[in-house]
Design an enzyme around this catalytic site. Structure first.
Site, PDB file in Angstrom:
ATOM      1  N   GLU A   1     -11.720  -4.329 -12.092  1.00  0.00           N
ATOM      2  CA  GLU A   1     -12.382  -4.492 -13.391  1.00  0.00           C
ATOM      3  C   GLU A   1     -13.796  -3.905 -13.455  1.00  0.00           C
ATOM      4  OE1 GLU A   1     -10.769  -5.155 -15.962  1.00  0.00           O
ATOM      5  OE2 GLU A   1      -8.954  -6.083 -15.142  1.00  0.00           O
TER       6      GLU A   1
ATOM      7  N   ASP B   1      -6.721 -16.722 -11.930  1.00  0.00           N
ATOM      8  CA  ASP B   1      -7.442 -16.608 -13.201  1.00  0.00           C
ATOM      9  C   ASP B   1      -8.851 -17.206 -13.115  1.00  0.00           C
ATOM     10  OD1 ASP B   1      -5.452 -15.232 -14.377  1.00  0.00           O
ATOM     11  OD2 ASP B   1      -5.042 -16.677 -15.977  1.00  0.00           O
TER      12      ASP B   1
ATOM     13  N   PRO C   1      -3.127 -13.171 -26.235  1.00  0.00           N
ATOM     14  CA  PRO C   1      -4.248 -13.983 -25.749  1.00  0.00           C
ATOM     15  C   PRO C   1      -5.422 -13.197 -25.191  1.00  0.00           C
ATOM     16  CG  PRO C   1      -2.486 -13.991 -24.139  1.00  0.00           C
ATOM     17  CD  PRO C   1      -1.955 -13.257 -25.345  1.00  0.00           C
TER      18      PRO C   1
ATOM     19  N   MET D   1      -4.154  -5.023 -22.132  1.00  0.00           N
ATOM     20  CA  MET D   1      -3.587  -5.048 -20.791  1.00  0.00           C
ATOM     21  C   MET D   1      -3.101  -3.646 -20.462  1.00  0.00           C
ATOM     22  SD  MET D   1      -2.896  -6.709 -18.071  1.00  0.00           S
ATOM     23  CE  MET D   1      -2.217  -5.825 -16.659  1.00  0.00           C
ATOM     24  N   GLU D   2      -3.515  -3.197 -19.286  1.00  0.00           N
ATOM     25  CA  GLU D   2      -3.325  -1.799 -18.893  1.00  0.00           C
ATOM     26  C   GLU D   2      -1.919  -1.483 -18.382  1.00  0.00           C
ATOM     27  OE1 GLU D   2      -5.243  -4.142 -17.439  1.00  0.00           O
ATOM     28  OE2 GLU D   2      -5.326  -3.942 -15.270  1.00  0.00           O
TER      29      GLU D   2
ATOM     30  N   GLY E   1      -7.598  -9.157 -24.902  1.00  0.00           N
ATOM     31  CA  GLY E   1      -7.913  -7.964 -25.687  1.00  0.00           C
ATOM     32  C   GLY E   1      -6.910  -6.863 -25.423  1.00  0.00           C
TER      33      GLY E   1
ATOM     34  N   GLU F   1      -8.799   0.069 -21.177  1.00  0.00           N
ATOM     35  CA  GLU F   1      -7.417   0.013 -20.669  1.00  0.00           C
ATOM     36  C   GLU F   1      -6.976   1.384 -20.156  1.00  0.00           C
ATOM     37  OE1 GLU F   1      -6.727  -2.880 -20.166  1.00  0.00           O
ATOM     38  OE2 GLU F   1      -7.972  -3.880 -21.673  1.00  0.00           O
TER      39      GLU F   1
ATOM     40  N   TYR G   1     -16.330  -8.064 -13.963  1.00  0.00           N
ATOM     41  CA  TYR G   1     -16.496  -6.994 -14.945  1.00  0.00           C
ATOM     42  C   TYR G   1     -17.928  -6.444 -14.944  1.00  0.00           C
ATOM     43  CZ  TYR G   1     -11.978  -8.245 -17.048  1.00  0.00           C
ATOM     44  OH  TYR G   1     -10.646  -8.473 -17.257  1.00  0.00           O
TER      45      TYR G   1
ATOM     46  N   HIS H   1      -8.217   2.001 -16.671  1.00  0.00           N
ATOM     47  CA  HIS H   1      -7.434   1.317 -15.640  1.00  0.00           C
ATOM     48  C   HIS H   1      -6.334   2.211 -15.052  1.00  0.00           C
ATOM     49  CE1 HIS H   1      -8.727  -2.782 -15.100  1.00  0.00           C
ATOM     50  NE2 HIS H   1      -8.682  -3.078 -16.394  1.00  0.00           N
TER      51      HIS H   1
HETATM   52  N1  BES Z   1      -6.558  -6.360 -16.843  1.00  0.00           N
HETATM   53  C1  BES Z   1      -7.319  -7.014 -17.833  1.00  0.00           C
HETATM   54  C2  BES Z   1      -6.681  -8.244 -18.383  1.00  0.00           C
HETATM   55  C3  BES Z   1      -6.361  -9.350 -17.389  1.00  0.00           C
HETATM   56  C4  BES Z   1      -7.071  -9.516 -16.225  1.00  0.00           C
HETATM   57  C5  BES Z   1      -5.342 -10.225 -17.678  1.00  0.00           C
HETATM   58  C6  BES Z   1      -6.729 -10.530 -15.335  1.00  0.00           C
HETATM   59  C7  BES Z   1      -5.019 -11.243 -16.805  1.00  0.00           C
HETATM   60  C8  BES Z   1      -5.710 -11.392 -15.623  1.00  0.00           C
HETATM   61  C9  BES Z   1      -7.659  -6.088 -18.985  1.00  0.00           C
HETATM   62  O1  BES Z   1      -7.859  -4.770 -18.597  1.00  0.00           O
HETATM   63  C10 BES Z   1      -8.963  -6.526 -19.566  1.00  0.00           C
HETATM   64  O2  BES Z   1      -9.925  -6.512 -18.841  1.00  0.00           O
HETATM   65  N2  BES Z   1      -9.007  -6.881 -20.828  1.00  0.00           N
HETATM   66  C11 BES Z   1     -10.217  -7.247 -21.505  1.00  0.00           C
HETATM   67  C12 BES Z   1     -10.705  -6.053 -22.231  1.00  0.00           C
HETATM   68  C13 BES Z   1     -12.171  -5.863 -22.306  1.00  0.00           C
HETATM   69  C14 BES Z   1     -12.920  -6.050 -21.024  1.00  0.00           C
HETATM   70  C15 BES Z   1     -12.492  -4.518 -22.912  1.00  0.00           C
HETATM   71  C16 BES Z   1      -9.894  -8.349 -22.481  1.00  0.00           C
HETATM   72  O3  BES Z   1      -8.709  -8.635 -22.672  1.00  0.00           O
HETATM   73  O4  BES Z   1     -10.790  -8.939 -23.045  1.00  0.00           O
HETATM   74 ZN    ZN Z   2      -9.651  -4.624 -17.430  1.00  0.00          ZN
END
Ligand code: BES
Ligand code: ZN
Length: 614
Positions: A330, A387, A278, A282-283, A280, A308, A395, A311
């Site tokens: 973020e 969330d 779901p 996850m770190e 992009g 990632e 970000y 992170h």
């Molecule tokens: N840590 C996040 C994903 C996340 C944050 C999942 C909060 C659930 C709750 C991950 O590092 C992220 O930011 N993913 C982005 C990538 C993009 C900014 C390059 C994504 O999934 O879109």
């Molecule tokens: Zn992130």
């Protein structure tokens, strides 16, 4: 290891104990019901079985604890878990499970004594485990084996492990995981590179991490090495493509290290998940989880991997204390990501990412409302789903704030500052006020002119986009703008100078295109650039949005196929939204009903609301 502090303590002694010598009030994490502020969680030993028939994780979680404050009970977070029994230091013990609290789940209370050192919980995951996605074989690339993966951030680890589920609580872990023979299991830990004949896997994570970084994936997976410390896991039919796309990741890790210090986690591998993932990326420590939609064939979407990877400093090494401080995870990571990308490419390339990010920031402010408190960097998510804080404010406003600081103090001073920040806070938590104080002490140092120029309050505690928000150089995008204008005033696509464009130039070209375009213009673009057939998910997604707006039917079969497989919320939401707002609700409903079961529970939640008005 830093002692986790949750109870707001004006008491200076506690601040001193936590290495905080000032008079700041440590915020309370409102999203854990655990009492890890009184009992230290040292180590977790997991012994679990992954059952694809019942779609259940079951087994034992044993916590090594230290009851420094003589608490009478241990309180852990659970979400839809069934507790079968509990043992305290090997002796079966009664326990209570509190009523379910919205978003947070049910607290598990276990009586303990001063000397308690080990608590074991025998449990099973439930049908509503939000961290888990169980895939049928047909939802994978190989179509033969099922697949399971977890997504624990922000507060979903508790739906597959009874734990103290707050980002400020760190522990080490070991695990024994039993899976069907023929499948590989991977975790955010030291990982196998080969199948185990027995289906039994052992994991060891000796570096303390918070629960949101607990991760597990099980499926028909292969490993391919990139260099000595990096590699990639994927389904067999994807592994070669993935390895090609990721060929520069070893270099990327070195670029990150040159910027902000050593990579402290041992190996850095990536796992390519099936397309329903779901998000992009996850770190997860040692093993970044990635959507396959970044595999474009030309490495043009690898900035997600840079993100990632970053992170592993901002987030995994220095962790936000509460989800209200999410921008410290973020925003820093986006800034760091763009610095890595710049060092792998050049400034003009990074500038495009900054500008696209600024556009995302504008859209987020527009969406949330320019006076909304959710556009502050410091959030207030009390009583809400964390969330809700997952917007481009954390970000892009977060990253822009750091960029503003860089622009004012110069890159050299910025980098010395950040490098020190990571070193001095390694394996610790940080919250907004603490960072601001650190910034003041180590960088601003009484320079009132600088402090005034930054206008920190407007960024952190104020709404919208502050007036001093930096903007990137538009060198490359100016040419794109000129091409778009020419096209819109009648120039044939073939006459536009697009040959050297990267994915990001295309994205800018398309984002700023008026919607809807005429059928003729859509066809002209498609004939010249074969956008309907684009293998680049970012370009395809934008093109399908343009197609929906213009009701350009030749793109629909490809769009249907895209929506059948891709589960990334970032793509699904705007595309379904475009159908809903351009009077194609029936089309949205039909497609969504057909493919809903292919999407992750979190994506389903978003789309149920959007498409089915649930
Ligand atoms: N840590 C996040 C994903 C996340 C944050 C999942 C909060 C659930 C709750 C991950 O590092 C992220 O930011 N993913 C982005 C990538 C993009 C900014 C390059 C994504 O999934 O879109
Ligand atoms: Zn992130």
């Amino acid at each position: 290891m830093l002692l986790p502090f949750f109870v707001a303590c004006k008491d200076n002694k506690q601040n001193v104990a936590a290495g905080r010598t000032d008079s700041l009030t440590v915020p309370k994490d409102m999203h854990t019901q655990s009492n890890a502020d009184s009992i230290s969680m040292k180590h977790l030993d997991l012994d679990i079985n992954v059952d694809f028939v019942t779609k259940q994780i079951s087994g034992r979680a044993t916590w090594d604890v230290q009851n420094e404050k003589k608490a009478k009970r241990l309180r852990l977070d659970t979400y839809d878990l069934t507790i079968d029994s509990v043992q305290v230091d090997g002796i079966k013990t009664e326990y209570t499970l509190d009523a379910f609290v919205e978003h947070l789940g049910s607290a598990l209370n276990i009586p303990v004594t001063e000397t308690t050192s080990q608590v074991s919980i025998y449990y099973r995951s439930g049908k509503n485990a939000r961290a888990l996605q169980w895939l049928e074989p047909q939802q994978t690339l190989g179509k033969k084996q099922p697949f399971l993966y977890t997504q624990s951030e922000s507060i979903y680890a508790r739906s597959w492990i009874p734990c103290a589920d707050g980002p400020g609580i760190r522990y080490t872990y070991t695990a024994r995981v039993v899976v069907p023979k023929g499948l590989m299991a991977l975790m955010s830990a030291e990982n196998p590179q080969q199948l185990s004949d027995s289906g039994i896997y052992h994991f060891d994570m000796r570096i303390p991490i918070p629960a949101y970084l607990m991760a597990l994936a099980v499926g028909d997976l292969r490993f391919k090495s990139i260099d000595k410390r990096t590699g990639v896991y994927a389904e067999p039919t994807m592994i070669d493509k993935a390895a090609n796309e990721f060929a520069e990741v070893g270099e990327m890790v070195r670029a990150a290290e040159r910027l902000y210090g050593p990579y402290r986690w041992g190996r850095y591998d990536a796992l390519i998940l099936p397309p329903g993932f779901p998000i992009g990326g996850m770190e997860n420590p040692k093993l970044t989880f990635c959507t396959p939609t970044i595999i474009a064939g030309d490495k043009s979407l690898m900035n997600l991997v840079a993100h990632e990877l970053a992170h592993n400093w901002s987030g995994n090494l220095v962790t936000n204390l509460t989800w209200n401080d999410f921008w410290l995870n973020e925003g820093f990571t986006v800034y760091f990501e763009r610095r890595i990308t710049e060092s792998m490419t050049d400034k003009s390339y990074a500038d495009m990412l900054w500008e696209l990010g600024y556009q995302d920031l504008e859209a987020a402010v527009e969406d949330l409302g320019k006076d909304s408190k959710d556009t502050h960097l410091k959030l207030d998510l009390t009583g809400r789903d964390p969330d809700d804080g997952l917007t481009d404010i954390a970000y892009e406003k977060g990253a822009a704030f750091l960029k503003l600081i860089e622009n004012n103090v110069g890159r050299e001073r910025m980098d010395v500052f950040l490098r020190k920040y990571f070193d001095e806070h390694a394996f610790k938590t940080i919250y907004t006020e603490e960072f601001l104080q650190y910034l003041d002490e180590k960088l601003i140092k009484g320079d009132t002119a600088l402090r005034n120029k930054l206008n920190i309050d407007a960024w952190v505690y104020g709404p919208g986009i502050p007036a001093n928000c930096p903007r990137a150089d538009m060198e490359r995008f100016k040419k794109v703008d000129a091409a778009r204008t020419a096209f819109l005033s009648g120039a044939a696509p073939a006459t536009l100078q697009t040959a050297k464009w990267s994915t990001h130039e295309w994205l800018h070209f398309m984002r700023k295109m008026p919607r809807p375009l005429t059928a003729d213009k859509m066809k002209a673009l498609d004939d010249a650039y074969h956008l309907t057939q684009s293998g680049n998910s970012e370009i395809a997604d934008l093109w399908f949005i343009m197609a929906v707006a213009a009701d350009y039917q030749p793109a629909y079969p490809a769009m249907d196929k895209f929506l059948s497989a891709v589960g990334r919320r970032k793509f699904l939401e705007p595309l379904y939204e475009e159908m809903m707002t351009t009077n194609k609700q029936q089309m949205a409903k039909d497609i969504y009903t057909k493919y809903r079961q292919n999407y992750h529970p979190l994506a389903q939640m978003t789309l149920d609301k959007l498409v089915l008005n649930k």
